[in-house]
Scaffold this motif. Structure first.
Motif, short mmCIF file in Angstrom:
data_model
loop_
_atom_site.label_atom_id
_atom_site.label_comp_id
_atom_site.label_asym_id
_atom_site.label_seq_id
_atom_site.Cartn_x
_atom_site.Cartn_y
_atom_site.Cartn_z
N ALA A 149 0.84 -1.21 0.00
CA ALA A 149 0.00 0.00 0.00
C ALA A 149 0.87 1.26 0.00
O ALA A 149 0.58 2.23 -0.71
CB ALA A 149 -0.92 -0.01 1.22
N ILE A 150 1.96 1.23 0.76
CA ILE A 150 2.88 2.37 0.79
C ILE A 150 3.61 2.52 -0.54
O ILE A 150 3.76 3.63 -1.05
CB ILE A 150 3.87 2.21 1.96
CG1 ILE A 150 3.13 2.32 3.29
CG2 ILE A 150 5.00 3.23 1.88
CD1 ILE A 150 3.93 1.90 4.51
N ILE A 193 -4.67 7.22 1.10
CA ILE A 193 -3.40 7.27 1.82
C ILE A 193 -2.59 8.47 1.37
O ILE A 193 -1.96 9.17 2.17
CB ILE A 193 -2.62 5.95 1.65
CG1 ILE A 193 -3.36 4.80 2.33
CG2 ILE A 193 -1.21 6.08 2.23
CD1 ILE A 193 -2.78 3.42 2.04
N LEU A 194 -2.62 8.75 0.06
CA LEU A 194 -1.90 9.92 -0.47
C LEU A 194 -2.38 11.22 0.16
O LEU A 194 -1.62 12.16 0.34
CB LEU A 194 -2.10 10.01 -1.99
CG LEU A 194 -1.16 9.20 -2.85
CD1 LEU A 194 -1.69 9.16 -4.28
CD2 LEU A 194 0.23 9.77 -2.82
N THR A 195 -3.67 11.26 0.50
CA THR A 195 -4.24 12.49 1.04
C THR A 195 -4.23 12.52 2.56
O THR A 195 -4.85 13.39 3.16
CB THR A 195 -5.67 12.70 0.52
OG1 THR A 195 -6.47 11.56 0.86
CG2 THR A 195 -5.69 12.88 -0.99
N GLY A 196 -3.55 11.54 3.19
CA GLY A 196 -3.38 11.60 4.64
C GLY A 196 -4.08 10.55 5.46
O GLY A 196 -3.96 10.55 6.68
N ALA A 197 -4.81 9.65 4.83
CA ALA A 197 -5.50 8.60 5.61
C ALA A 197 -4.47 7.66 6.22
O ALA A 197 -3.39 7.46 5.69
CB ALA A 197 -6.46 7.83 4.72
N ARG A 198 -4.81 7.10 7.37
CA ARG A 198 -3.92 6.14 8.04
C ARG A 198 -4.62 4.81 8.18
O ARG A 198 -5.77 4.75 8.43
CB ARG A 198 -3.54 6.67 9.42
CG ARG A 198 -2.67 7.90 9.35
CD ARG A 198 -2.44 8.47 10.73
NE ARG A 198 -1.66 9.70 10.63
CZ ARG A 198 -0.39 9.77 10.95
NH1 ARG A 198 0.24 8.72 11.41
NH2 ARG A 198 0.25 10.91 10.83
#
Length: 198
Positions: A149-150, A193-198
């Motif tokens: 995912a990263i 994730i790119l926009t800050g989700a964890r």
């Protein structure tokens, strides 16, 4: 004594029933109208076909810092649909997809004057479907792990950097104030994730 004697007489407030049975012709007309309405209402959701002038360009990029291939496909709008700098959508495919998937989106967006860069994520792309079918679940499990995912987010960042690099012939025509990310399924997760989700 007749049974109907207790039934009240009909008044004007309750008009006599009319024959509402469906004839074959009436039923066929209703079915045809219903089908046509469903078809017409779906047209607005379909992408327009790509213009003959629209361009599709494949890139075979490699991120040297990760030694990872980052293939990408750019849908570039026809010159007739471009008025000034071109907005850009960076698109991430779902698990088991590729840069060639979702072509209807790339074609539809380019027909509307919007460029789209479709990133392929090696490690969670179409190669998952290749190989021993007994090990498919293991491959899918590995592709959906946290590290992959990263890596997918890094693919998107790298691809955008390459497209906007001064050596890229398209970079000067892209409106840097109108760049968005989008994705489907696992690609939507990548975008979040790119926009800050964890």
């Amino acid at each position: 004594m007749p049974i109907t004697a207790d039934v009240p007489q009909r008044t004007d407030a309750f008009p006599a029933p009319t024959n509402r049975s469906l004839s074959r012709r009436r039923f066929g007309t209703m079915a045809l109208a219903s089908g046509a309405a469903a078809w017409l209402s779906s047209l607005s959701a379909q992408a327009l076909p790509a213009s003959e002038e629209a361009r599709v360009i494949d890139f075979e990029w490699v991120d040297p810092t990760r030694d990872r291939a980052v293939p990408a496909r750019l849908y570039w709008p026809a010159s007739a649909t471009r008025k000034g700098p071109v907005p850009l959508i960076v698109f991430s495919h779902g698990l088991g997809g590729s840069r060639k998937g979702y072509s209807y989106l790339g074609e539809g967006w380019s027909a509307r004057g919007i460029a789209s860069l479709h990133i392929q994520h090696v490690g969670s792309d179409q190669t998952l479907w290749e190989g021993n079918p007994i090990l498919l679940l293991d491959r899918l499990d590995g592709a959906a792990d946290e590290q992959e995912a990263i890596e997918r987010t890094r693919d998107v960042s790298f691809g955008l950097d390459r497209l906007l690099h001064r050596d890229n012939p398209f970079q000067a025509a892209i409106d840097r104030k109108r760049v968005v990310a989008a994705g489907h399924s696992y690609g939507a997760n990548t975008t979040l994730i790119l926009t800050g989700a964890r």
